[in-house]
Design a protein around this motif. Sequence first.
Motif, PDB file in Angstrom:
ATOM      1  N   GLY A  65      -1.401   5.346  -6.768  1.00  0.00           N
ATOM      2  CA  GLY A  65      -1.452   4.001  -6.187  1.00  0.00           C
ATOM      3  C   GLY A  65      -1.173   4.092  -4.699  1.00  0.00           C
ATOM      4  N   VAL A  66      -2.050   3.506  -3.907  1.00  0.00           N
ATOM      5  CA  VAL A  66      -1.922   3.570  -2.446  1.00  0.00           C
ATOM      6  C   VAL A  66      -1.690   2.140  -1.934  1.00  0.00           C
ATOM      7  CG1 VAL A  66      -3.173   4.106  -0.313  1.00  0.00           C
ATOM      8  CG2 VAL A  66      -3.426   5.612  -2.295  1.00  0.00           C
ATOM      9  N   ILE A  67      -0.553   1.901  -1.319  1.00  0.00           N
ATOM     10  CA  ILE A  67      -0.235   0.553  -0.791  1.00  0.00           C
ATOM     11  C   ILE A  67      -0.088   0.685   0.724  1.00  0.00           C
ATOM     12  CG2 ILE A  67       1.358  -1.407  -0.878  1.00  0.00           C
ATOM     13  CD1 ILE A  67       2.210  -0.490  -3.667  1.00  0.00           C
ATOM     14  N   THR A  68      -0.941  -0.034   1.450  1.00  0.00           N
ATOM     15  CA  THR A  68      -1.002   0.202   2.900  1.00  0.00           C
ATOM     16  C   THR A  68      -0.693  -1.054   3.717  1.00  0.00           C
ATOM     17  OG1 THR A  68      -3.395  -0.176   2.827  1.00  0.00           O
ATOM     18  CG2 THR A  68      -2.644   2.097   2.679  1.00  0.00           C
ATOM     19  N   PRO A  69      -0.246  -0.858   4.976  1.00  0.00           N
ATOM     20  CA  PRO A  69       0.084  -1.985   5.849  1.00  0.00           C
ATOM     21  C   PRO A  69      -1.115  -2.395   6.709  1.00  0.00           C
ATOM     22  CG  PRO A  69       0.789   0.025   6.894  1.00  0.00           C
ATOM     23  CD  PRO A  69       0.076   0.435   5.622  1.00  0.00           C
ATOM     24  N   TRP A  70      -0.906  -3.405   7.532  1.00  0.00           N
ATOM     25  CA  TRP A  70      -1.995  -3.937   8.359  1.00  0.00           C
ATOM     26  C   TRP A  70      -2.025  -3.319   9.749  1.00  0.00           C
ATOM     27  CZ3 TRP A  70       0.917  -5.563  12.310  1.00  0.00           C
ATOM     28  CH2 TRP A  70       2.224  -5.958  12.013  1.00  0.00           C
ATOM     29  N   ASN A  71      -0.975  -2.582  10.136  1.00  0.00           N
ATOM     30  CA  ASN A  71      -0.899  -2.191  11.557  1.00  0.00           C
ATOM     31  C   ASN A  71      -1.807  -1.021  11.920  1.00  0.00           C
ATOM     32  OD1 ASN A  71       0.814  -0.443  10.147  1.00  0.00           O
ATOM     33  ND2 ASN A  71       2.113  -0.117  11.922  1.00  0.00           N
ATOM     34  N   PHE A  72      -2.091  -0.138  10.947  1.00  0.00           N
ATOM     35  CA  PHE A  72      -3.136   0.881  11.126  1.00  0.00           C
ATOM     36  C   PHE A  72      -4.092   0.709   9.947  1.00  0.00           C
ATOM     37  CE2 PHE A  72      -0.052   2.598  14.019  1.00  0.00           C
ATOM     38  CZ  PHE A  72      -0.826   3.189  15.008  1.00  0.00           C
ATOM     39  N   PRO A  73      -4.949  -0.320  10.006  1.00  0.00           N
ATOM     40  CA  PRO A  73      -5.705  -0.709   8.804  1.00  0.00           C
ATOM     41  C   PRO A  73      -6.798   0.279   8.438  1.00  0.00           C
ATOM     42  CG  PRO A  73      -6.384  -2.021  10.697  1.00  0.00           C
ATOM     43  CD  PRO A  73      -5.230  -1.188  11.172  1.00  0.00           C
ATOM     44  N   ILE A  74      -7.105   1.217   9.341  1.00  0.00           N
ATOM     45  CA  ILE A  74      -8.159   2.205   9.057  1.00  0.00           C
ATOM     46  C   ILE A  74      -7.517   3.569   8.772  1.00  0.00           C
ATOM     47  CG2 ILE A  74     -10.250   3.301   9.975  1.00  0.00           C
ATOM     48  CD1 ILE A  74     -10.120   0.736  12.017  1.00  0.00           C
ATOM     49  N   ALA A  75      -6.677   4.014   9.699  1.00  0.00           N
ATOM     50  CA  ALA A  75      -6.140   5.386   9.575  1.00  0.00           C
ATOM     51  C   ALA A  75      -5.225   5.541   8.365  1.00  0.00           C
ATOM     52  CB  ALA A  75      -5.395   5.770  10.856  1.00  0.00           C
ATOM     53  N   ILE A  76      -4.344   4.560   8.112  1.00  0.00           N
ATOM     54  CA  ILE A  76      -3.365   4.777   7.034  1.00  0.00           C
ATOM     55  C   ILE A  76      -4.029   4.810   5.649  1.00  0.00           C
ATOM     56  CG2 ILE A  76      -1.273   3.908   5.890  1.00  0.00           C
ATOM     57  CD1 ILE A  76      -0.133   3.235   8.632  1.00  0.00           C
ATOM     58  N   PRO A  77      -4.909   3.852   5.307  1.00  0.00           N
ATOM     59  CA  PRO A  77      -5.585   3.992   4.000  1.00  0.00           C
ATOM     60  C   PRO A  77      -6.286   5.348   3.866  1.00  0.00           C
ATOM     61  CG  PRO A  77      -5.996   1.819   4.911  1.00  0.00           C
ATOM     62  CD  PRO A  77      -5.280   2.588   5.984  1.00  0.00           C
ATOM     63  N   ILE A  78      -6.861   5.847   4.981  1.00  0.00           N
ATOM     64  CA  ILE A  78      -7.585   7.123   4.888  1.00  0.00           C
ATOM     65  C   ILE A  78      -6.615   8.298   4.807  1.00  0.00           C
ATOM     66  CG2 ILE A  78      -9.204   8.664   6.082  1.00  0.00           C
ATOM     67  CD1 ILE A  78     -10.676   6.173   7.053  1.00  0.00           C
ATOM     68  N   TRP A  79      -5.508   8.253   5.584  1.00  0.00           N
ATOM     69  CA  TRP A  79      -4.638   9.435   5.548  1.00  0.00           C
ATOM     70  C   TRP A  79      -3.865   9.529   4.234  1.00  0.00           C
ATOM     71  CZ3 TRP A  79      -1.604   7.505  10.341  1.00  0.00           C
ATOM     72  CH2 TRP A  79      -0.317   7.079  10.029  1.00  0.00           C
ATOM     73  N   LYS A  80      -3.858   8.457   3.439  1.00  0.00           N
ATOM     74  CA  LYS A  80      -3.271   8.557   2.102  1.00  0.00           C
ATOM     75  C   LYS A  80      -4.346   8.889   1.050  1.00  0.00           C
ATOM     76  CE  LYS A  80       0.498   5.228   3.025  1.00  0.00           C
ATOM     77  NZ  LYS A  80       1.678   6.067   2.849  1.00  0.00           N
ATOM     78  N   THR A  81      -5.517   8.250   1.191  1.00  0.00           N
ATOM     79  CA  THR A  81      -6.552   8.403   0.166  1.00  0.00           C
ATOM     80  C   THR A  81      -7.233   9.773   0.218  1.00  0.00           C
ATOM     81  OG1 THR A  81      -6.955   6.036   0.182  1.00  0.00           O
ATOM     82  CG2 THR A  81      -8.746   7.410  -0.619  1.00  0.00           C
ATOM     83  N   ALA A  82      -7.532  10.253   1.430  1.00  0.00           N
ATOM     84  CA  ALA A  82      -8.285  11.517   1.531  1.00  0.00           C
ATOM     85  C   ALA A  82      -7.521  12.689   0.906  1.00  0.00           C
ATOM     86  CB  ALA A  82      -8.661  11.798   2.988  1.00  0.00           C
ATOM     87  N   PRO A  83      -6.226  12.882   1.213  1.00  0.00           N
ATOM     88  CA  PRO A  83      -5.532  13.990   0.540  1.00  0.00           C
ATOM     89  C   PRO A  83      -5.367  13.758  -0.958  1.00  0.00           C
ATOM     90  CG  PRO A  83      -4.001  12.764   1.951  1.00  0.00           C
ATOM     91  CD  PRO A  83      -5.376  12.253   2.239  1.00  0.00           C
ATOM     92  N   ALA A  84      -5.124  12.490  -1.353  1.00  0.00           N
ATOM     93  CA  ALA A  84      -5.012  12.215  -2.803  1.00  0.00           C
ATOM     94  C   ALA A  84      -6.274  12.709  -3.498  1.00  0.00           C
ATOM     95  CB  ALA A  84      -4.813  10.718  -3.037  1.00  0.00           C
ATOM     96  N   LEU A  85      -7.429  12.398  -2.930  1.00  0.00           N
ATOM     97  CA  LEU A  85      -8.699  12.756  -3.588  1.00  0.00           C
ATOM     98  C   LEU A  85      -8.968  14.254  -3.540  1.00  0.00           C
ATOM     99  CD1 LEU A  85     -11.042   9.870  -2.343  1.00  0.00           C
ATOM    100  CD2 LEU A  85      -9.930  10.082  -4.576  1.00  0.00           C
ATOM    101  N   ILE A  86      -8.730  14.875  -2.403  1.00  0.00           N
ATOM    102  CA  ILE A  86      -9.117  16.287  -2.289  1.00  0.00           C
ATOM    103  C   ILE A  86      -8.309  17.150  -3.260  1.00  0.00           C
ATOM    104  CG2 ILE A  86      -7.586  17.083  -0.394  1.00  0.00           C
ATOM    105  CD1 ILE A  86     -11.278  17.953  -0.794  1.00  0.00           C
ATOM    106  N   TYR A  87      -7.064  16.758  -3.532  1.00  0.00           N
ATOM    107  CA  TYR A  87      -6.254  17.557  -4.466  1.00  0.00           C
ATOM    108  C   TYR A  87      -6.491  17.141  -5.922  1.00  0.00           C
ATOM    109  CZ  TYR A  87      -4.030  18.982  -0.122  1.00  0.00           C
ATOM    110  OH  TYR A  87      -3.805  19.465   1.152  1.00  0.00           O
ATOM    111  N   GLY A  88      -7.492  16.282  -6.152  1.00  0.00           N
ATOM    112  CA  GLY A  88      -7.932  16.018  -7.522  1.00  0.00           C
ATOM    113  C   GLY A  88      -7.399  14.767  -8.188  1.00  0.00           C
ATOM    114  N   ASN A  89      -6.718  13.914  -7.425  1.00  0.00           N
ATOM    115  CA  ASN A  89      -6.237  12.646  -7.992  1.00  0.00           C
ATOM    116  C   ASN A  89      -7.319  11.582  -7.919  1.00  0.00           C
ATOM    117  OD1 ASN A  89      -3.168  13.285  -8.088  1.00  0.00           O
ATOM    118  ND2 ASN A  89      -3.803  13.845  -6.015  1.00  0.00           N
ATOM    119  N   THR A  90      -7.192  10.548  -8.737  1.00  0.00           N
ATOM    120  CA  THR A  90      -8.005   9.347  -8.538  1.00  0.00           C
ATOM    121  C   THR A  90      -7.104   8.268  -7.931  1.00  0.00           C
ATOM    122  OG1 THR A  90      -7.612   8.664 -10.824  1.00  0.00           O
ATOM    123  CG2 THR A  90      -9.631   9.897 -10.373  1.00  0.00           C
ATOM    124  N   VAL A  91      -7.709   7.265  -7.317  1.00  0.00           N
ATOM    125  CA  VAL A  91      -6.955   6.348  -6.450  1.00  0.00           C
ATOM    126  C   VAL A  91      -7.196   4.884  -6.804  1.00  0.00           C
ATOM    127  CG1 VAL A  91      -6.905   5.481  -4.053  1.00  0.00           C
ATOM    128  CG2 VAL A  91      -6.796   7.942  -4.478  1.00  0.00           C
TER     129      VAL A  91
END
Length: 479
Positions: A146-172
């Motif tokens: 589960g990825v819960i993100t704030p509004w202050n970096f609305p592009i970078a933070i969702p990506i910096w959490k989601t991309a590693p989650a996915l590459i190591y084989g998790n679903t999001v």
Amino acid sequence: MVSTALNYVNGTWKASGSGQTKESSNPADLKQEVGFYQNSTAEDLDQTVQAAKEAKKGWSKLTGAERGAFLYKVADIMEQRIDDIATTASKEMGKTLAETRGETNRGIAILRYYAGEGLRKVGDVIPSTDADALMFTTRVPLGVVGVITPWNFPIAIPIWKTAPALIYGNTVVLKPASETALTCAKIIECFDEADLPKGVINFITGSGSVIGQGLAEHPDVNGITFTGSNSVGKEIGKQALSRGAKYQLEMGGKNPVIVAKDADLQLAVDATISGAFKSTGQKCTATSRVFVEAELYDEFKDLLLKKTAELKVGDPLSDSSWMGPCASKAQLDNCMYYINKGVEEGATLLTGGNKILSDEGFYVEPTIFECEDHSQTIAQEEVFGPVIALFKTASIEQSLELANDVEFGLSASIFTTNISSMLSFIKDMDAGLVRINAESAGVELQAPFGGMKQSSSHSREQGEAAKEFFTSIKTVFVK
Ligand SMILES: NC(=O)C1=CN([C@@H]2O[C@H](COP(=O)(O)OP(=O)(O)OC[C@H]3O[C@@H](n4cnc5c(N)ncnc54)[C@H](OP(=O)(O)O)[C@@H]3O)[C@@H](O)[C@H]2O)C=CC1
Ligand SMILES: O=C(O)CCC(=O)C(=O)O
């Protein structure tokens, strides 16, 4: 045309079962609605988590290279959309277009960095005491994250959490801040067009107390990664801990800058302004306290005030604006609360302190207080707005002592040309990010990021450090 963002569940764009949407508004233009997003329910969330659960086996069985190929594709698609994504983010949360463009480029670079991680090592061979055995470590995904993100970096933070989650084989399952739900939907469109297998990435909007809390409590969510306020973060941590899920929290900061008498004055002033006022001070790494040695204090103060007076506050979409509005009325009110507290508690207001352009949006002036008492609220609590508390100190030692005298420990800077001052700062400053002759804000995607004390759950994000959170280690013994 105003658009309505749908949820993205099991590879399909879907309206919430509630039949309700909420408005995303523009903090720089009170008359303009940016669009609408789904006001999702607990039932919507269940379906979304179920989709991620069903997809996890297939996704984890792909090779890292195969998963990486999808992330490269998302990055390429996003590169075609930089202007659209950046403009939507600026409209939703008020950061200048130069900053949201930079952030979109950063998101693309993060995707490519983690795409490459799919080919890097995940374990070590460890000598066994048994001469006939082979012992090594490998890593497995957590499962559904589960990825819960704030509004202050609305592009970078969702990506910096989601991309590693996915590459190591998790679903999001990604729940963005409501404030910036439409920006996040634009990022998810890039994943959709990259044709990831169904259910690997899911996106659901709605209130923090229903969808955010629901994710933290959900028995089928194996890990939770969060950036936001301390109060919400701590509750998420408790909920995750109570059901044995892994969690990672990045929260507040009260970041100091120390200016030694031997500092490069221009550099220190420019970095203080950029660190404190870019993004309207709404960064967890923003500079909020500045300690200047007495010998340089007057010169520093004069130049800081002169350069602050030159900053142009205005429409984030205009190239001539240096600083936009606060992201919302709540953020503006919060900022004014702290400014009023500063005045009430006896700090000297050197510049700023007022709302401006109030008919247009949630604008506030860049604000500088001169302070003597470090126990004052504006020296202790996170403001999350363009406000500096400025102190004159007798020595670097006193600056360092005061810099450490807060409950946070995220980021800290020193400006000095003296190597031994640099070394003692590196050793004695209690912060996860210590920066020498550079502003307190600014995070590089390939390096670990996170805080000490109340700033984080002591885990680190980004770079290789992400692997520690998004995987579990298995120690293997073969004989
Ligand atoms: N460290 C950082 O980078 C950030 C710090 N902050 C700090 O927090 C203050 C308030 O900002 P705010 O946006 O309200 O921060 P929140 O912590 O409330 O929001 C961050 C994320 O958590 C979600 N959320 C809200 N309530 C819950 C809950 N009970 N359970 C699970 N998730 C939840 C939000 O959803 P929703 O948007 O739907 O409410 C959002 O996605 C700021 O002034 C600043 O001091 C804020 C943002 C980032
Ligand atoms: O300074 C940065 O680039 C990142 C800051 C951050 O993570 C935040 O404000 O939430």
